[in-house]
Structure formats: structure tokens, C-alpha cells
Design an enzyme around this catalytic site. Sequence first.
Site, short mmCIF file in Angstrom:
data_model
loop_
_atom_site.label_atom_id
_atom_site.label_comp_id
_atom_site.label_asym_id
_atom_site.label_seq_id
_atom_site.Cartn_x
_atom_site.Cartn_y
_atom_site.Cartn_z
N TYR A 17 18.03 -3.46 3.11
CA TYR A 17 16.61 -3.81 3.10
C TYR A 17 16.45 -5.33 3.00
O TYR A 17 15.70 -5.94 3.76
CB TYR A 17 15.89 -3.12 1.93
CG TYR A 17 14.45 -3.54 1.81
CD1 TYR A 17 13.49 -3.08 2.71
CD2 TYR A 17 14.05 -4.44 0.83
CE1 TYR A 17 12.18 -3.49 2.63
CE2 TYR A 17 12.73 -4.86 0.73
CZ TYR A 17 11.81 -4.38 1.64
OH TYR A 17 10.50 -4.80 1.56
N GLU A 42 4.21 -0.68 -0.53
CA GLU A 42 4.03 -1.75 -1.53
C GLU A 42 3.07 -1.30 -2.62
O GLU A 42 3.28 -1.59 -3.80
CB GLU A 42 3.54 -3.04 -0.88
CG GLU A 42 4.56 -3.73 -0.01
CD GLU A 42 5.79 -4.23 -0.75
OE1 GLU A 42 5.75 -4.41 -1.98
OE2 GLU A 42 6.82 -4.45 -0.08
N TRP A 50 11.49 -1.63 -6.74
CA TRP A 50 11.44 -1.40 -5.29
C TRP A 50 12.51 -0.42 -4.83
O TRP A 50 12.30 0.36 -3.91
CB TRP A 50 11.56 -2.73 -4.55
CG TRP A 50 11.48 -2.54 -3.07
CD1 TRP A 50 12.46 -2.76 -2.17
CD2 TRP A 50 10.36 -2.05 -2.31
NE1 TRP A 50 12.04 -2.44 -0.90
CE2 TRP A 50 10.75 -2.00 -0.97
CE3 TRP A 50 9.08 -1.63 -2.66
CZ2 TRP A 50 9.91 -1.56 0.04
CZ3 TRP A 50 8.23 -1.20 -1.64
CH2 TRP A 50 8.65 -1.16 -0.32
#
Length: 186
Positions: A17, A42, A50
Site C-alpha cells: 500500500y 478513509e 489503517w
Amino acid sequence: MKTFRCFGTGDPLYEAYHDNEWGVPPSSSPDEHELFERMSLEAFQSGLAWITILRKRESFRSAFSGFDPAAVAAFDDDDVARLMADAGIVRNRAKIEATIANARALLGLHEQGERLEEVFEAHRPPPRMARLSGLDQMPASTPESVALAKDLKRRGFRFVGPTTAYAAMQALGYVDDHVEGCVSAR
């Protein structure tokens, strides 16, 4: 010499990522599905790590019909109940309902002849004169993300405060916050 990652080292999913997505614009003409997905993720990430969202991304895609705005906009109370029972995603009613509302707001944008990409682009900050030297210098929000959040809210979007708006700007490459020496710094 570029020798480290800003974040994500040690987890192959997180490293991929960081190296291939974060801070990289989706394409020269981003697909609204992709922008909607990344903005939605998000919002789901708010208050969480995350990596949690990354590990659940495929489940999110399945649960939210590939983040097709028209499909998500048609979700009803039964879909909210289905999503609240889906252990593969983050089961937060406010975030689920906001994602559905945001799909409807996105369709409203399209009805006015506008695109989400244009809204983000209108709030793109000027390039920094110098790279950040560390993540501790990274702001949680900027005047541009405050303005973007206000603009999105005015258009009917929810769960898009200045911090979430800034995180989306970072993820989508509207701001490049890779720190000095990062392997992905351009």
C-alpha cells in the site's frame, strides 16, 4: 539516498500500500468508483489503524457493491442491517450510513454535471517547498483540507471532517507527504 518507508515496514500488505498506492494519484482521469472507495475507506479508518482497513478492504468492496455509487445509493435499511451484521467490515452504523449518504451526494454531484475529482482538485494545496523530515511534522489537517471538508459537507457528504479530508488528499496523491529519504519520495 532513499532507504526506508515512511510507514508500513514489516507487513507485506502495508508495504505494498505504501509503495504503490499512498500518495499516488489513481490515474490521469480517476474513476469515480475508485475515488468514492478510497474516500469511504478513509472515513471508515477514522479512529482505527489503517492496516485494519487494508485487511478488510476486499470485504468492504464486496459488502459495498464494489463501491459503485449508484448501487450504494440504493441501499436501504435492510442493507444497513446486513452491513451491521458483516464481521468482514467495520460495523459502525454512523460510518455505514455516511457511506450510503455520500453515494447519494456523489450522484447529486453528477446530476449537476460535476465530478468528485473536480471537487478534490479545486482544493489541491500548492506543492511544499521541502519534504517533511519526519512523520511528526505531518499535519492532521491543512487550510485546504478544512475547505475541502466544508465544500463536501455543503454538497451533502458526511463523515468528511478536515482530518479525514486530509487523509484522503494524501491517499489520493493530492498532497505528497512521503518524508525525506523515503523509498517512495518522488
